[in-house]
Design an enzyme around this catalytic site. Structure first.
Site, PDB file in Angstrom:
ATOM      1  N   LYS A  64       1.641  -0.641   8.240  1.00 20.86           N
ATOM      2  CA  LYS A  64       1.629   0.755   7.963  1.00 20.86           C
ATOM      3  C   LYS A  64       0.601   1.581   8.956  1.00 20.86           C
ATOM      4  O   LYS A  64       0.800   2.697   9.349  1.00 20.86           O
ATOM      5  CB  LYS A  64       1.011   0.983   6.632  1.00 20.86           C
ATOM      6  CG  LYS A  64       2.124   0.627   5.401  1.00 20.86           C
ATOM      7  CD  LYS A  64       1.745   0.269   4.200  1.00 20.86           C
ATOM      8  CE  LYS A  64       2.824  -0.373   3.341  1.00 20.86           C
ATOM      9  NZ  LYS A  64       2.459  -0.321   1.813  1.00 20.86           N
ATOM     10  N   GLN A 108      -2.732  -0.148  -1.737  1.00 21.81           N
ATOM     11  CA  GLN A 108      -1.858  -1.137  -1.630  1.00 21.81           C
ATOM     12  C   GLN A 108      -1.843  -2.067  -3.049  1.00 21.81           C
ATOM     13  O   GLN A 108      -2.828  -2.365  -3.582  1.00 21.81           O
ATOM     14  CB  GLN A 108      -2.172  -1.995  -0.661  1.00 21.81           C
ATOM     15  CG  GLN A 108      -1.089  -3.323  -0.303  1.00 21.81           C
ATOM     16  CD  GLN A 108       0.210  -2.624   0.076  1.00 21.81           C
ATOM     17  OE1 GLN A 108       0.402  -1.759   0.821  1.00 21.81           O
ATOM     18  NE2 GLN A 108       1.319  -3.520   0.077  1.00 21.81           N
ATOM     19  N   ASP A 131       3.210   7.576  -1.793  1.00 19.50           N
ATOM     20  CA  ASP A 131       3.994   6.387  -2.453  1.00 19.50           C
ATOM     21  C   ASP A 131       4.803   7.158  -3.514  1.00 19.50           C
ATOM     22  O   ASP A 131       5.755   6.268  -3.673  1.00 19.50           O
ATOM     23  CB  ASP A 131       2.891   5.596  -3.255  1.00 19.50           C
ATOM     24  CG  ASP A 131       2.671   3.963  -2.240  1.00 19.50           C
ATOM     25  OD1 ASP A 131       3.571   3.627  -1.623  1.00 19.50           O
ATOM     26  OD2 ASP A 131       1.699   3.643  -2.780  1.00 19.50           O
TER      27      ASP A 131
HETATM   28  N1  GUN Z   1       3.047  -3.169  -2.235  1.00 16.87           N
HETATM   29  C1  GUN Z   1       4.479  -3.599  -1.900  1.00 16.87           C
HETATM   30  N2  GUN Z   1       5.074  -2.506  -1.485  1.00 16.87           N
HETATM   31  C2  GUN Z   1       4.092  -1.607  -1.741  1.00 16.87           C
HETATM   32  C3  GUN Z   1       4.235   0.051  -1.440  1.00 16.87           C
HETATM   33  O1  GUN Z   1       5.434   0.414  -1.251  1.00 16.87           O
HETATM   34  N3  GUN Z   1       3.122   0.801  -1.893  1.00 16.87           N
HETATM   35  C4  GUN Z   1       2.015   0.336  -2.372  1.00 16.87           C
HETATM   36  N4  GUN Z   1       1.058   0.948  -2.617  1.00 16.87           N
HETATM   37  N5  GUN Z   1       2.003  -0.869  -2.476  1.00 16.87           N
HETATM   38  C5  GUN Z   1       2.849  -2.026  -2.100  1.00 16.87           C
END
Ligand code: GUN
Length: 310
Positions: A64, A108, A131
């Site tokens: 990311k 996350q 998100d």
């Molecule tokens: N963990 C796995 N995929 C995601 C996501 O798209 N967002 C977040 N915040 N955590 C994750």
């Protein structure tokens, strides 16, 4: 470049359905986002919060950060130890909520056991919740107000892939029977809302659904998000269906790797080898929905920066 390729689709090598290339489509989303960021005059700011040592989370968060930098964003990562308290994470979220250089906040998941993920998600300012997990954004999606909300990245990316495939095939989505398998807040439920907004007739199937094979077999559109390797059998797929596989499951492969350990491979929730011969278009795993998730996170962060600049 053929019209199919321009839409991010590849013909199958042996007469099966079109392969929807998520890598190609995600790159086009990232390129467009980078152009939009350069034109904005303000650097979109994305803060990613990582708590603990989960190796997969470290890989995702690294990816990311790289994508944000490639889009020309202001990108920051906050890494907290696995022993961090809920109060510490809440204090960090509060500081990021108030930082005008930050337009998107992502904490996350999963979080260590002592931290209540719901409380953390609800502490993120809905206007920075790129998100799309905050109840305010879930509610805005439910009432169709997506111009001022954030749609969760995986279903948003899945929808783009579906639209590209439908366009390539000369199909309209309106009136099609769509079955979403899986009812998570992060994928299944928002995916169903997006399909409904495009006038599909939507069925949500899940672990208690009776005769899943028959339900899937009626669908013009199948979206699988259950997290169980190849549980949707290829022979269930209606010939000519559009198939989106959100699952990413690691299973045993054949032989040993360079370190002498048993090889593993990634498979989706759909039995791809059989399904791709029946589908009109299908996403592979890996290389389908996966790359779209990060691209949509960047697109959401740019949208947030644009709204803040207004
Ligand atoms: N963990 C796995 N995929 C995601 C996501 O798209 N967002 C977040 N915040 N955590 C994750």
């Amino acid at each position: 470049m053929s019209e199919f390729e321009a839409l991010g689709l590849r013909p199958s090598p042996d007469g099966g359905g079109l392969i929807i290339d998520g890598k190609l489509v995600s790159q086009s989303v990232l390129d467009e986002t980078a152009r939009g960021a350069a034109a904005l005059g303000v650097k979109p700011g994305l803060a990613v919060v990582l708590v603990g040592e989960d190796p997969a989370s470290h890989v995702y968060v690294g990816a990311k950060g790289k994508a944000a930098a490639a889009c020309g964003f202001h990108s920051v990562q906050h890494t907290l130890p696995a022993s961090a308290t809920q109060a510490e994470v809440l204090a960090l979220v509060d500081a990021l909520n108030r930082d005008p250089a930050i337009h998107g906040i992502l904490v996350q998941l999963p979080l260590p056991r002592q931290i209540d993920a719901t409380k953390i998600i609800e502490a993120i300012a809905p206007t920075k919740d790129v998100d799309g997990f905050h109840p305010v954004n879930a509610g805005l999606l439910a009432i169709g107000e997506t111009a001022r909300s954030f749609v969760p990245c995986t279903p948003a990316g899945s929808m783009i892939l579906l639209e590209r495939a439908a366009k390539a095939l000369g199909l309209g989505l309106a009136g099609l029977d769509a079955v979403v398998v899986g009812r998570s807040n992060i994928v299944g439920k928002p995916m169903a809302q997006l399909l409904l907004a495009r006038d599909c007739t939507v069925t949500m199937a899940h672990s208690r659904t009776r005769d899943l094979a028959a339900v899937v077999g009626r669908a013009d559109i199948v979206v699988a998000a259950v997290g169980r390797a190849e549980m949707i059998r290829g022979e269930w797929i209606k010939p000519g269906a559009l198939v989106i596989d959100v699952g990413i499951n690691r299973v045993a492969g054949e032989g040993l790797n360079a370190q002498g350990k048993p090889k593993t491979r990634l498979v989706g929730d759909i039995e791809y080898a059989v399904a791709r011969k029946r589908a009109a278009a299908i996403t592979p795993v890996p290389g389908g929905v996966g790359p779209m998730t990060i691209a949509m996170l960047m697109a959401n962060t740019l949208a947030s920066a644009r709204r803040a600049a207004k």
